[in-house]
Design a protein around this motif. Sequence first.
Motif, PDB file in Angstrom:
ATOM      1  N   VAL A 220       0.774  -1.160  -0.020  1.00 56.82           N
ATOM      2  CA  VAL A 220       0.033   0.066  -0.042  1.00 56.82           C
ATOM      3  C   VAL A 220       0.857   1.263   0.021  1.00 56.82           C
ATOM      4  CG1 VAL A 220      -1.648   1.349   1.404  1.00 56.82           C
ATOM      5  CG2 VAL A 220      -2.005  -1.199   1.050  1.00 56.82           C
ATOM      6  N   LEU A 221       2.012   1.144   0.893  1.00 58.69           N
ATOM      7  CA  LEU A 221       2.715   2.298   0.750  1.00 58.69           C
ATOM      8  C   LEU A 221       4.149   2.363  -0.104  1.00 58.69           C
ATOM      9  CD1 LEU A 221       2.621   2.995   4.801  1.00 58.69           C
ATOM     10  CD2 LEU A 221       1.488   4.150   2.945  1.00 58.69           C
ATOM     11  N   GLY A 222       4.020   1.451  -0.972  1.00 61.23           N
ATOM     12  CA  GLY A 222       5.098   1.102  -2.109  1.00 61.23           C
ATOM     13  C   GLY A 222       5.683   2.618  -2.566  1.00 61.23           C
ATOM     14  N   ASN A 223       4.857   3.603  -2.644  1.00 58.77           N
ATOM     15  CA  ASN A 223       5.330   4.608  -3.378  1.00 58.77           C
ATOM     16  C   ASN A 223       6.154   5.371  -2.595  1.00 58.77           C
ATOM     17  OD1 ASN A 223       4.084   3.966  -5.727  1.00 58.77           O
ATOM     18  ND2 ASN A 223       2.281   5.220  -5.424  1.00 58.77           N
ATOM     19  N   LEU A 224       6.420   5.321  -1.311  1.00 62.11           N
ATOM     20  CA  LEU A 224       7.092   5.933  -0.393  1.00 62.11           C
ATOM     21  C   LEU A 224       8.353   5.272  -0.145  1.00 62.11           C
ATOM     22  CD1 LEU A 224       4.157   6.865   2.340  1.00 62.11           C
ATOM     23  CD2 LEU A 224       5.110   8.382   0.411  1.00 62.11           C
ATOM     24  N   ASP A 225       9.475   5.879   0.102  1.00 60.14           N
ATOM     25  CA  ASP A 225      10.611   5.352   0.337  1.00 60.14           C
ATOM     26  C   ASP A 225      10.810   5.094   1.864  1.00 60.14           C
ATOM     27  OD1 ASP A 225      11.623   7.719   1.536  1.00 60.14           O
ATOM     28  OD2 ASP A 225      12.660   8.416  -0.181  1.00 60.14           O
ATOM     29  N   SER A 226      11.706   4.511   2.526  1.00 59.96           N
ATOM     30  CA  SER A 226      11.805   4.322   3.842  1.00 59.96           C
ATOM     31  C   SER A 226      11.653   5.298   4.685  1.00 59.96           C
ATOM     32  CB  SER A 226      12.764   3.293   4.423  1.00 59.96           C
ATOM     33  OG  SER A 226      14.131   3.991   4.006  1.00 59.96           O
ATOM     34  N   THR A 227      12.482   6.547   4.572  1.00 60.36           N
ATOM     35  CA  THR A 227      12.462   7.748   5.110  1.00 60.36           C
ATOM     36  C   THR A 227      11.045   8.538   5.175  1.00 60.36           C
ATOM     37  OG1 THR A 227      14.476   8.231   4.728  1.00 60.36           O
ATOM     38  CG2 THR A 227      13.444  10.112   5.259  1.00 60.36           C
ATOM     39  N   GLU A 228      10.176   8.340   3.919  1.00 60.63           N
ATOM     40  CA  GLU A 228       8.902   8.779   4.012  1.00 60.63           C
ATOM     41  C   GLU A 228       8.018   7.984   4.890  1.00 60.63           C
ATOM     42  OE1 GLU A 228       8.966  10.879  -0.489  1.00 60.63           O
ATOM     43  OE2 GLU A 228       8.844   8.758  -0.306  1.00 60.63           O
ATOM     44  N   ARG A 229       8.130   6.972   4.749  1.00 61.69           N
ATOM     45  CA  ARG A 229       7.356   6.030   5.614  1.00 61.69           C
ATOM     46  C   ARG A 229       7.794   6.463   7.086  1.00 61.69           C
ATOM     47  NH1 ARG A 229       7.239  -0.062   3.449  1.00 61.69           N
ATOM     48  NH2 ARG A 229       7.038   0.442   0.995  1.00 61.69           N
ATOM     49  N   ARG A 230       8.694   6.415   7.604  1.00 58.53           N
ATOM     50  CA  ARG A 230       9.130   6.730   8.896  1.00 58.53           C
ATOM     51  C   ARG A 230       8.446   8.104   9.427  1.00 58.53           C
ATOM     52  NH1 ARG A 230      13.826   5.483   8.773  1.00 58.53           N
ATOM     53  NH2 ARG A 230      14.669   7.427   7.915  1.00 58.53           N
ATOM     54  N   GLN A 231       8.675   8.968   8.505  1.00 58.69           N
ATOM     55  CA  GLN A 231       8.127  10.483   8.578  1.00 58.69           C
ATOM     56  C   GLN A 231       6.415  10.078   8.732  1.00 58.69           C
ATOM     57  OE1 GLN A 231       9.687  12.306   5.336  1.00 58.69           O
ATOM     58  NE2 GLN A 231      11.408  13.462   6.654  1.00 58.69           N
ATOM     59  N   LEU A 232       5.869   9.599   7.596  1.00 56.72           N
ATOM     60  CA  LEU A 232       4.242   9.318   8.094  1.00 56.72           C
ATOM     61  C   LEU A 232       3.939   8.602   9.224  1.00 56.72           C
ATOM     62  CD1 LEU A 232       1.654   9.421   6.668  1.00 56.72           C
ATOM     63  CD2 LEU A 232       1.981   7.157   5.643  1.00 56.72           C
ATOM     64  N   HIS A 233       4.650   7.666   9.519  1.00 55.18           N
ATOM     65  CA  HIS A 233       4.316   7.101  10.884  1.00 55.18           C
ATOM     66  C   HIS A 233       4.287   8.000  12.048  1.00 55.18           C
ATOM     67  CE1 HIS A 233       4.109   3.653  13.509  1.00 55.18           C
ATOM     68  NE2 HIS A 233       4.967   4.268  14.402  1.00 55.18           N
ATOM     69  N   GLU A 234       5.388   8.710  12.089  1.00 58.90           N
ATOM     70  CA  GLU A 234       5.897   9.750  13.212  1.00 58.90           C
ATOM     71  C   GLU A 234       4.568  10.826  13.308  1.00 58.90           C
ATOM     72  OE1 GLU A 234       9.825  10.949  12.439  1.00 58.90           O
ATOM     73  OE2 GLU A 234      10.776   9.204  13.163  1.00 58.90           O
ATOM     74  N   LEU A 235       4.220  11.230  12.213  1.00 57.06           N
ATOM     75  CA  LEU A 235       3.224  12.396  12.118  1.00 57.06           C
ATOM     76  C   LEU A 235       1.926  11.627  12.505  1.00 57.06           C
ATOM     77  CD1 LEU A 235       4.244  14.131   8.550  1.00 57.06           C
ATOM     78  CD2 LEU A 235       4.493  14.972  11.088  1.00 57.06           C
ATOM     79  N   LEU A 236       1.614  10.461  12.090  1.00 57.91           N
ATOM     80  CA  LEU A 236       0.482   9.911  12.344  1.00 57.91           C
ATOM     81  C   LEU A 236       0.568   9.796  13.869  1.00 57.91           C
ATOM     82  CD1 LEU A 236      -0.117   7.357   9.575  1.00 57.91           C
ATOM     83  CD2 LEU A 236      -1.467   9.544   9.904  1.00 57.91           C
ATOM     84  N   VAL A 237       1.506   9.307  14.478  1.00 58.44           N
ATOM     85  CA  VAL A 237       1.660   9.189  15.890  1.00 58.44           C
ATOM     86  C   VAL A 237       1.358  10.447  16.588  1.00 58.44           C
ATOM     87  CG1 VAL A 237       3.141   8.631  17.845  1.00 58.44           C
ATOM     88  CG2 VAL A 237       2.690   6.935  15.995  1.00 58.44           C
ATOM     89  N   LYS A 238       2.056  11.579  16.260  1.00 57.65           N
ATOM     90  CA  LYS A 238       1.717  12.833  16.737  1.00 57.65           C
ATOM     91  C   LYS A 238       0.423  13.430  16.737  1.00 57.65           C
ATOM     92  CE  LYS A 238       4.118  17.362  16.474  1.00 57.65           C
ATOM     93  NZ  LYS A 238       5.000  18.456  15.712  1.00 57.65           N
ATOM     94  N   ALA A 239      -0.391  13.115  15.413  1.00 54.43           N
ATOM     95  CA  ALA A 239      -1.561  13.479  15.441  1.00 54.43           C
ATOM     96  C   ALA A 239      -2.589  13.040  16.181  1.00 54.43           C
ATOM     97  CB  ALA A 239      -2.134  13.406  13.908  1.00 54.43           C
ATOM     98  N   LEU A 240      -2.451  11.493  16.501  1.00 51.51           N
ATOM     99  CA  LEU A 240      -3.106  10.862  17.462  1.00 51.51           C
ATOM    100  C   LEU A 240      -2.780  10.957  18.936  1.00 51.51           C
ATOM    101  CD1 LEU A 240      -3.319   7.557  15.292  1.00 51.51           C
ATOM    102  CD2 LEU A 240      -5.267   9.173  15.898  1.00 51.51           C
ATOM    103  N   ASP A 241      -1.697  11.612  19.145  1.00 51.64           N
ATOM    104  CA  ASP A 241      -1.262  11.601  20.520  1.00 51.64           C
ATOM    105  C   ASP A 241      -2.363  12.428  21.365  1.00 51.64           C
ATOM    106  OD1 ASP A 241       0.266  11.098  22.667  1.00 51.64           O
ATOM    107  OD2 ASP A 241       1.319  13.337  22.362  1.00 51.64           O
ATOM    108  N   GLY A 242      -2.853  12.104  22.439  1.00 53.89           N
ATOM    109  CA  GLY A 242      -3.709  12.787  23.289  1.00 53.89           C
ATOM    110  C   GLY A 242      -5.328  12.746  22.694  1.00 53.89           C
ATOM    111  N   GLN A 243      -5.397  12.170  21.445  1.00 51.88           N
ATOM    112  CA  GLN A 243      -6.768  12.132  20.954  1.00 51.88           C
ATOM    113  C   GLN A 243      -7.802  11.214  21.829  1.00 51.88           C
ATOM    114  OE1 GLN A 243      -8.203  14.107  18.416  1.00 51.88           O
ATOM    115  NE2 GLN A 243      -6.354  15.214  18.431  1.00 51.88           N
ATOM    116  N   ASP A 244      -8.890  11.634  22.106  1.00 55.97           N
ATOM    117  CA  ASP A 244      -9.857  10.830  22.773  1.00 55.97           C
ATOM    118  C   ASP A 244     -10.482   9.890  21.760  1.00 55.97           C
ATOM    119  OD1 ASP A 244     -11.692   9.772  24.370  1.00 55.97           O
ATOM    120  OD2 ASP A 244     -13.095  11.387  24.611  1.00 55.97           O
ATOM    121  N   PRO A 245     -10.300   8.657  22.082  1.00 51.85           N
ATOM    122  CA  PRO A 245     -10.772   7.500  21.178  1.00 51.85           C
ATOM    123  C   PRO A 245     -12.426   7.452  21.204  1.00 51.85           C
ATOM    124  CG  PRO A 245     -10.162   6.493  22.862  1.00 51.85           C
ATOM    125  CD  PRO A 245      -9.703   7.966  23.201  1.00 51.85           C
ATOM    126  N   ALA A 246     -13.194   8.024  22.089  1.00 56.72           N
ATOM    127  CA  ALA A 246     -14.535   8.211  22.123  1.00 56.72           C
ATOM    128  C   ALA A 246     -14.977   9.117  21.208  1.00 56.72           C
ATOM    129  CB  ALA A 246     -15.095   8.145  23.522  1.00 56.72           C
TER     130      ALA A 246
END
Length: 141
Positions: free
Chosen positions: A115-141
């Motif tokens: 699915v993420l084949g168009n991204l290189d390893s650095t871009e995947r790591r950045q995407l992961h870090e950004l998603l973690v940051k965006a989700l940090d502290g979000q209320d799952p409810a």
Amino acid sequence: MNPATATGSVSLITQLGRVIYRRATEEVIGMRLKQLIALDHLRANESCLQQGLGQMLMLDPNNCVLLLNDLDEAGYVERRRDPADRRRHIVQITPKGLRALEQAEAKLEALEDEVLGNLDSTERRQLHELLVKALDGQDPA
């Protein structure tokens, strides 16, 4: 919807989520995606209240029970009464559940590579870090 003309990041994240959800079938990863997410949460938290798990997964209580029934029947989780409040259940992942989760994650990782084949390893790591940051502290409810 054409990703190049999408109006915002949330739209793109939603589209990507749909692609993953459609492709991460039980036949491909060995369990349903909600089951994998529930087991991952239980692994990270050792155990949790059934109600809290349902809230984290955004499931109504009946659907949470159905999900846990399937996981329990497979031997992936154990449910026991909370000694502090017998009306509540504590859910815990089993060793069999841990093994099944690890196998499913390996298969999901292969799917992620596709699915993420168009991204290189650095871009995947950045995407992961950004998603973690965006989700940090979000209320799952």
